[in-house]
Scaffold this motif. Structure first.
Motif, PDB file in Angstrom:
ATOM      1  N   ASP A   1      51.825  99.837  -2.598  1.00 44.78           N
ATOM      2  CA  ASP A   1      51.025  98.423  -1.919  1.00 44.78           C
ATOM      3  C   ASP A   1      51.552  97.346  -3.077  1.00 44.78           C
ATOM      4  O   ASP A   1      51.031  96.011  -3.470  1.00 44.78           O
ATOM      5  CB  ASP A   1      49.810  98.497  -1.664  1.00 44.78           C
ATOM      6  CG  ASP A   1      50.503  99.529  -0.053  1.00 44.78           C
ATOM      7  OD1 ASP A   1      51.234  99.607   0.472  1.00 44.78           O
ATOM      8  OD2 ASP A   1      49.211  99.544   0.679  1.00 44.78           O
ATOM      9  N   PHE A   2      51.044  97.942  -4.817  1.00 47.69           N
ATOM     10  CA  PHE A   2      50.735  97.092  -5.666  1.00 47.69           C
ATOM     11  C   PHE A   2      52.337  96.554  -5.978  1.00 47.69           C
ATOM     12  O   PHE A   2      52.504  95.371  -6.989  1.00 47.69           O
ATOM     13  CB  PHE A   2      50.728  98.273  -6.579  1.00 47.69           C
ATOM     14  CG  PHE A   2      49.235  98.469  -6.818  1.00 47.69           C
ATOM     15  CD1 PHE A   2      48.024  97.374  -7.312  1.00 47.69           C
ATOM     16  CD2 PHE A   2      48.739  99.758  -7.430  1.00 47.69           C
ATOM     17  CE1 PHE A   2      47.148  97.979  -7.149  1.00 47.69           C
ATOM     18  CE2 PHE A   2      47.856  99.475  -7.367  1.00 47.69           C
ATOM     19  CZ  PHE A   2      46.785  98.806  -7.274  1.00 47.69           C
ATOM     20  N   ALA A   3      53.361  96.369  -4.648  1.00 45.35           N
ATOM     21  CA  ALA A   3      53.955  95.226  -5.213  1.00 45.35           C
ATOM     22  C   ALA A   3      54.308  93.983  -4.745  1.00 45.35           C
ATOM     23  O   ALA A   3      54.467  93.156  -4.761  1.00 45.35           O
ATOM     24  CB  ALA A   3      55.494  96.071  -4.368  1.00 45.35           C
TER      25      ALA A   3
ATOM     26  N   ALA B   1      62.948 104.094  -7.658  1.00 42.41           N
ATOM     27  CA  ALA B   1      63.345 103.064  -7.021  1.00 42.41           C
ATOM     28  C   ALA B   1      61.727 102.440  -6.557  1.00 42.41           C
ATOM     29  O   ALA B   1      61.554 101.224  -6.500  1.00 42.41           O
ATOM     30  CB  ALA B   1      63.513 103.366  -6.125  1.00 42.41           C
ATOM     31  N   ALA B   2      60.663 102.869  -6.757  1.00 43.72           N
ATOM     32  CA  ALA B   2      59.298 102.545  -5.939  1.00 43.72           C
ATOM     33  C   ALA B   2      58.733 101.942  -6.991  1.00 43.72           C
ATOM     34  O   ALA B   2      58.591 101.040  -6.645  1.00 43.72           O
ATOM     35  CB  ALA B   2      58.429 104.140  -5.298  1.00 43.72           C
ATOM     36  N   MET B   3      59.022 102.624  -7.963  1.00 44.90           N
ATOM     37  CA  MET B   3      58.418 102.457  -9.237  1.00 44.90           C
ATOM     38  C   MET B   3      58.911 101.045  -9.532  1.00 44.90           C
ATOM     39  O   MET B   3      58.109  99.244  -9.903  1.00 44.90           O
ATOM     40  CB  MET B   3      58.091 102.862 -10.414  1.00 44.90           C
ATOM     41  CG  MET B   3      57.514 104.200 -10.610  1.00 44.90           C
ATOM     42  SD  MET B   3      56.976 104.923 -12.231  1.00 44.90           S
ATOM     43  CE  MET B   3      58.867 104.688 -12.139  1.00 44.90           C
ATOM     44  N   MET B   4      60.383 100.743  -9.743  1.00 47.27           N
ATOM     45  CA  MET B   4      61.337  99.378  -9.390  1.00 47.27           C
ATOM     46  C   MET B   4      60.364  98.267  -8.730  1.00 47.27           C
ATOM     47  O   MET B   4      60.261  97.116  -9.258  1.00 47.27           O
ATOM     48  CB  MET B   4      62.072  99.718  -9.464  1.00 47.27           C
ATOM     49  CG  MET B   4      62.939 100.688 -10.055  1.00 47.27           C
ATOM     50  SD  MET B   4      63.073  99.905 -12.294  1.00 47.27           S
ATOM     51  CE  MET B   4      63.665  97.913 -12.012  1.00 47.27           C
ATOM     52  N   THR B   5      60.066  98.235  -7.905  1.00 46.31           N
ATOM     53  CA  THR B   5      59.248  97.811  -6.495  1.00 46.31           C
ATOM     54  C   THR B   5      58.128  96.899  -7.189  1.00 46.31           C
ATOM     55  O   THR B   5      57.377  96.101  -6.793  1.00 46.31           O
ATOM     56  CB  THR B   5      58.802  97.381  -5.573  1.00 46.31           C
ATOM     57  OG1 THR B   5      57.953  99.459  -5.494  1.00 46.31           O
ATOM     58  CG2 THR B   5      60.654  98.487  -4.995  1.00 46.31           C
TER      59      THR B   5
END
Length: 386
Positions: free
Chosen positions: A178-180, A223-227
């Motif tokens: 959710d930090f995206a 990929a989630a970190m990249m968001t």
């Protein structure tokens, strides 16, 4: 092991070393000594002479045990590991027969014991009577006990939550993914740590055991970190650097931080608070004393371990290292600020609750379709340069 892997292992596995340097450097706190605590470790056992320590800087307890060492004429010879596996390397390359006390990250110690690799000797707890005062969760720690034998005595522990500025944020979202949200743009600071960050995001995307990732699961976590990458203002080189960034106001939300950062900030007139995503939560660590096979100065080794597990010494060491104490009566000796840093309900429970259940650091070598630490390192480097 290549230099890159040694560097990143230092960031995660040698975390208490960075904590101590930060406390004594940026925080400027005085070191503490427990006075009036001489005597032998067990009965009339005679102490004195050399004691060889190999482990994380600060965990040798030289400041805390100064009076004890002097009264018993013990010469503490300390050498420091830059990563947990360096202890095993030292043991196998000429160190056997010269190493006494070691300190170990729980995940690495668990893997060594499970693999039945020669390094630790089972402890005679009768020679460490103060260990009877450990919190319940540390008395039967599943990462230290095998076949009824105990291979280590925990001396500090802690967790790695989110740290944030309450004037900017009222709390944290339920998941790390959710930090995206664009509202965090330019506000997030991360630690330069592949294992902690990848573990958190692997958990956030639903991997059952985030310490054991297939290549596909690793790719999904990255990929989630990249968001969230567009929202990252900085990547701190250490926990101290990460704290300084928030204290300066260059970021307002730290992921995978350190509760002690709130005390450091308070000393500098800045308010930071601590908490974790309700669904994803956070991860935990603990370090323990162990004794090497063929330790040449066994009485001194038992003596120091017994001393550090006294309530007074354990409380002082925990304070010096900004960590949780492992001895139940030590808790009562902590300052109110130190008591608030960690949730002691975990270590009061048999098995140490989530602390005992979690494994964060991946295996160093691949196992079937499970990738090893090198793949995590390479993925993190790719994330940083993307």
């Amino acid at each position: 092991m290549n230099d890159l892997l040694k560097h990143v292992l230092d960031t995660r596995l040698n975390r208490p070393m960075h904590r101590r340097r930060f406390i004594q450097g940026a925080a400027g706190l005085a070191t503490l000594t427990v006075l009036g605590a001489g005597g032998s470790a067990f009965g009339e056992e005679k102490l004195g002479g050399p004691l060889n320590f190999f482990g994380y800087d600060g965990e040798q307890g030289a400041n805390v045990a100064k009076d004890f060492l002097e009264k018993n004429d013990i010469q503490l010879n300390a050498a420091f590991a830059g990563a947990a596996d360096e202890t095993l390397t030292r043991f196998k390359t000429g160190g056997r027969g010269s190493m006494d006390i070691m300190t170990m990250n729980k995940d690495f110690q668990r893997s060594v014991i499970d693999a039945k690799v020669e390094l630790f000797q089972p402890l005679d707890l009768a020679r460490i009577p103060n260990a009877a005062g450990l919190f319940a969760g540390f008395k039967d720690a599943n990462w230290l006990v095998r076949d009824g034998k105990t291979y280590g005595v925990p001396m500090i522990w802690g967790d790695e939550p989110c740290i944030w500025n309450p004037t900017k944020w009222q709390g944290v979202p339920d998941r790390y993914t959710d930090f995206a949200d664009p509202k965090y743009k330019g506000e997030i600071v991360l630690l330069d740590d592949p294992f902690g960050n990848i573990w958190l995001f692997a958990k956030s995307v639903g991997v059952k055991d985030p310490s054991r990732l297939t290549k596909a699961e690793l790719d999904k976590a990255v990929a989630a970190m990249m968001t969230i990458k567009p929202n990252v203002a900085a990547i701190g080189a250490s926990l101290g650097d990460m704290a300084d960034i928030m204290i300066r106001g260059d970021a307002s939300m730290g992921l995978g931080g350190w509760a002690y950062q709130t005390i450091i900030a308070k000393q500098k007139g800045v308010t930071l608070v601590v908490g974790s995503p309700a669904v994803d939560d956070r991860f935990f660590w603990s370090d323990a004393y162990a004794i090497a096979i063929d330790a040449p100065n066994l009485a001194n080794a038992y003596g120091l371990i017994n001393f550090i597990t006294s309530p007074e010494a354990n409380a002082t060491l925990a304070t010096e290292l900004g960590s949780g104490c492992t001895v139940e009566k030590a808790y009562d000796l902590l300052s109110d600020d130190m008591k608030k840093l960690y949730d002691y309900s975990h270590v009061r429970a048999p098995g140490a609750g989530i602390l005992g259940a979690q494994t964060v650091v991946p295996k160093q070598e691949p196992e079937g379709d499970i990738v090893g630490a090198q793949a995590w390192v390479e993925a993190w480097q790719a994330f940083k340069v993307a």
